[in-house]
Design a protein around this motif. Structure first.
Motif, PDB file in Angstrom:
ATOM      1  N   UNK A 162     -23.287  17.866 -22.855  1.00  0.00           N
ATOM      2  CA  UNK A 162     -22.983  18.930 -21.906  1.00  0.00           C
ATOM      3  C   UNK A 162     -22.194  18.534 -20.684  1.00  0.00           C
ATOM      4  N   UNK A 163     -21.861  17.249 -20.517  1.00  0.00           N
ATOM      5  CA  UNK A 163     -21.114  16.816 -19.336  1.00  0.00           C
ATOM      6  C   UNK A 163     -19.677  17.324 -19.364  1.00  0.00           C
ATOM      7  N   UNK A 164     -19.129  17.537 -18.192  1.00  0.00           N
ATOM      8  CA  UNK A 164     -17.695  17.779 -18.069  1.00  0.00           C
ATOM      9  C   UNK A 164     -16.981  16.429 -18.047  1.00  0.00           C
ATOM     10  N   UNK A 165     -15.742  16.413 -18.569  1.00  0.00           N
ATOM     11  CA  UNK A 165     -15.004  15.152 -18.703  1.00  0.00           C
ATOM     12  C   UNK A 165     -13.558  15.430 -18.311  1.00  0.00           C
ATOM     13  N   UNK A 166     -13.139  14.838 -17.206  1.00  0.00           N
ATOM     14  CA  UNK A 166     -11.823  15.112 -16.626  1.00  0.00           C
ATOM     15  C   UNK A 166     -11.068  13.799 -16.441  1.00  0.00           C
ATOM     16  N   UNK A 167      -9.772  13.833 -16.627  1.00  0.00           N
ATOM     17  CA  UNK A 167      -8.922  12.673 -16.354  1.00  0.00           C
ATOM     18  C   UNK A 167      -7.879  13.054 -15.307  1.00  0.00           C
ATOM     19  N   UNK A 168      -7.863  12.330 -14.196  1.00  0.00           N
ATOM     20  CA  UNK A 168      -6.836  12.561 -13.183  1.00  0.00           C
ATOM     21  C   UNK A 168      -5.465  12.164 -13.744  1.00  0.00           C
ATOM     22  N   UNK A 169      -4.377  12.721 -13.220  1.00  0.00           N
ATOM     23  CA  UNK A 169      -3.042  12.392 -13.731  1.00  0.00           C
ATOM     24  C   UNK A 169      -2.791  10.887 -13.750  1.00  0.00           C
ATOM     25  N   UNK A 170      -2.272  10.395 -14.858  1.00  0.00           N
ATOM     26  CA  UNK A 170      -2.048   8.963 -15.021  1.00  0.00           C
ATOM     27  C   UNK A 170      -0.722   8.570 -14.388  1.00  0.00           C
ATOM     28  N   UNK A 171      -0.692   7.524 -13.559  1.00  0.00           N
ATOM     29  CA  UNK A 171       0.570   7.098 -12.949  1.00  0.00           C
ATOM     30  C   UNK A 171       1.464   6.373 -13.951  1.00  0.00           C
ATOM     31  N   UNK A 172       2.769   6.409 -13.681  1.00  0.00           N
ATOM     32  CA  UNK A 172       3.730   5.684 -14.522  1.00  0.00           C
ATOM     33  C   UNK A 172       3.665   4.189 -14.236  1.00  0.00           C
ATOM     34  N   UNK A 173       3.382   3.823 -12.968  1.00  0.00           N
ATOM     35  CA  UNK A 173       3.206   2.436 -12.538  1.00  0.00           C
ATOM     36  C   UNK A 173       4.465   1.588 -12.645  1.00  0.00           C
ATOM     37  N   UNK A 174       5.609   2.168 -12.263  1.00  0.00           N
ATOM     38  CA  UNK A 174       6.788   1.335 -12.073  1.00  0.00           C
ATOM     39  C   UNK A 174       6.657   0.624 -10.725  1.00  0.00           C
ATOM     40  N   UNK A 175       7.558  -0.326 -10.439  1.00  0.00           N
ATOM     41  CA  UNK A 175       7.511  -1.018  -9.150  1.00  0.00           C
ATOM     42  C   UNK A 175       7.588  -0.032  -7.990  1.00  0.00           C
ATOM     43  N   UNK A 176       8.358   1.039  -8.172  1.00  0.00           N
ATOM     44  CA  UNK A 176       8.558   2.005  -7.093  1.00  0.00           C
ATOM     45  C   UNK A 176       7.375   2.951  -6.915  1.00  0.00           C
ATOM     46  N   UNK A 177       6.383   2.858  -7.777  1.00  0.00           N
ATOM     47  CA  UNK A 177       5.209   3.734  -7.675  1.00  0.00           C
ATOM     48  C   UNK A 177       4.297   3.356  -6.519  1.00  0.00           C
ATOM     49  N   UNK A 178       4.392   2.104  -6.057  1.00  0.00           N
ATOM     50  CA  UNK A 178       3.411   1.562  -5.126  1.00  0.00           C
ATOM     51  C   UNK A 178       3.878   1.660  -3.679  1.00  0.00           C
ATOM     52  N   UNK A 179       2.990   2.141  -2.826  1.00  0.00           N
ATOM     53  CA  UNK A 179       3.219   2.105  -1.384  1.00  0.00           C
ATOM     54  C   UNK A 179       2.866   0.703  -0.902  1.00  0.00           C
ATOM     55  N   UNK A 180       3.872  -0.058  -0.479  1.00  0.00           N
ATOM     56  CA  UNK A 180       3.657  -1.441  -0.077  1.00  0.00           C
ATOM     57  C   UNK A 180       3.361  -1.596   1.413  1.00  0.00           C
ATOM     58  N   UNK A 181       3.255  -0.487   2.140  1.00  0.00           N
ATOM     59  CA  UNK A 181       3.182  -0.580   3.594  1.00  0.00           C
ATOM     60  C   UNK A 181       1.955  -1.347   4.070  1.00  0.00           C
ATOM     61  N   UNK A 197       6.604  -9.181   0.940  1.00  0.00           N
ATOM     62  CA  UNK A 197       6.797  -8.595  -0.381  1.00  0.00           C
ATOM     63  C   UNK A 197       8.236  -8.107  -0.467  1.00  0.00           C
ATOM     64  N   UNK A 198       8.951  -8.562  -1.464  1.00  0.00           N
ATOM     65  CA  UNK A 198      10.338  -8.141  -1.623  1.00  0.00           C
ATOM     66  C   UNK A 198      10.400  -6.692  -2.073  1.00  0.00           C
ATOM     67  N   UNK A 199      11.566  -6.113  -1.961  1.00  0.00           N
ATOM     68  CA  UNK A 199      11.736  -4.721  -2.353  1.00  0.00           C
ATOM     69  C   UNK A 199      11.450  -4.553  -3.840  1.00  0.00           C
ATOM     70  N   UNK A 200      10.764  -3.480  -4.227  1.00  0.00           N
ATOM     71  CA  UNK A 200      10.512  -3.247  -5.655  1.00  0.00           C
ATOM     72  C   UNK A 200      11.813  -2.999  -6.402  1.00  0.00           C
TER      73      UNK A 200
END
Length: 385
Positions: A162-181, A197-200
């Motif tokens: 009876x549990x609900x089962x949800x998946x949050x949107x999956x990221x693509x995970x390219x170098x540009x996906x990450x906030x490096x700040x 850290x060098x530029x992605x």
């Protein structure tokens, strides 16, 4: 039995304990480096945390560094995880386990990257249990992208009940996906200057900053969720949570309590009582929670940890032993080597169950990280008002 877990302290009935089987190494790409990028005053050294990959030196498209784990340490970790599962079973708790990672598993791959998978050990990270809902959270480490599939059998059982089962949107995970700040800005890290850290590297699949959020960034207090945010990826994940949970939960954002996870900084041991790394955390919390009692243990005894060499990649600070697991509002599982914490909790009238965990600094987690509680007696209480 039905899924029911709203907090970390009411009577525990069922739990999942992770697996360390076939944990052989780390894939040190940008996603791994950023996730473990924490610097702590007093413990900073070249080998206290992984060195960040210098992409400019490595060259565009350079293969990630493969970091092998000492086989004896991996075997001892597996022993300690099995002992943890047995301790919980001996306390009358139903223990579920993930599918063990096979030996020599095939690499997993996304758009523009591939990585060797790791076992489902720190299972608190990629799943958030809220009442009767399983929420698979968007992973930040490429090697862990499919980790929750090793939990699919357990999740299916709860879904069928009876549990609900949800998946949050999956990221693509390219170098540009990450906030490096967070890692780039030395003025906002927890302990001082960090490696550059060098530029992605740009790629054809870039979509900008994506949502990434771990379940271990969320402190569950019945109807209220306290969520740590250190950068834009986390903020986007919390935006999604707020929309998805609107009307059911109140979300309280705290900023840069840690790089990622909140559960080695702050854990609720019972209503009105926190275990905290330091009392200054009080000021970061919503006003009603500032009135709770804060139990602050002594500084970690660095002599209580194994001595490692340059070939051993240390991923966590000596504060990792604050990552305890509560069985109920009076009983807490604590690393047997953390005597200062044990004495502090016993002085506060908690019953401590000592459990062995030798190499906690090498594998990025403690007892709270290694487990995912799926059934507790607590309801969706309002602990703030």
């Amino acid at each position: 039995m039905p899924l029911n877990s709203h907090d970390d302290f009411t009577r525990l009935r069922e739990i999942i304990v992770g697996s360390a089987v076939n944990y052989t190494g780390h894939d040190r790409d940008v996603s791994f480096e950023l996730f473990h990028h924490e610097n702590l005053t007093g413990f900073r050294s070249d080998w206290a945390y992984p060195r960040l990959v210098d992409r400019a030196t490595a060259g565009s498209g350079a293969a990630p560094e493969q970091w092998a784990i000492n086989r004896r340490y991996a075997a001892e970790l597996a022993e300690d995880v099995e002992d943890l599962a047995q301790v919980l079973a001996d306390l009358g708790i139903t223990v579920h386990r993930p599918i063990p990672l096979p030996a020599d598993p095939a690499p997993i791959a996304g758009l523009g990257w591939s990585a060797p998978p790791v076992p489902a050990l720190n299972i608190r990270d990629n799943t958030l249990i809220l009442g009767d809902e399983i929420i698979e959270t968007p992973p930040a480490i490429r090697a862990r992208y499919l980790e929750t599939r090793l939990l699919a059998g357990v999740f299916t059982g709860y879904w069928q009940a009876g549990a609900r089962w949800t998946t949050m949107p999956r990221p693509v995970l390219t170098d540009a996906s990450f906030d490096l700040s967070y890692a780039r800005d030395a003025t906002t890290t927890l302990g001082g200057p960090t490696e550059p850290i060098s530029d992605p590297q740009p790629g054809p699949y870039d979509v900008g900053f994506e949502m990434m959020l771990d379940g271990a960034q969320v402190l569950r207090l019945g109807r209220d969720l306290v969520v740590n945010i250190a950068q834009a990826n986390h903020a986007r994940g919390v935006d999604w949570l707020e929309r998805h949970l609107a009307g059911r939960y109140r979300i309280h954002r705290v900023y840069r309590m840690a790089d990622n996870h909140i559960d080695s900084m702050l854990l609720a041991l019972r209503p009105g009582v926190f275990l905290a790394r330091h009392d200054g955390i009080r000021e970061m919390l919503p006003e009603p929670l500032q009135r709770w009692k804060f139990i602050v243990p002594p500084q970690p005894d660095t002599g209580a940890f194994p001595a490692y060499g340059d070939a051993d990649l240390v991923l966590t600070s000596p504060y990792i032993d604050l990552n305890v697991l509560s069985v109920d509002e009076d009983t807490v599982l604590v690393n047997q080597d953390c005597t200062g914490l044990i004495k502090t909790l016993e002085a506060a009238h908690f019953t401590v169950v000592p459990v062995r965990h030798r190499h906690r600094r090498l594998f990025g987690g403690g007892f709270h990280c290694f487990t995912l509680d799926t059934r507790r007696d607590g309801a969706c209480e309002d602990y703030l008002t």
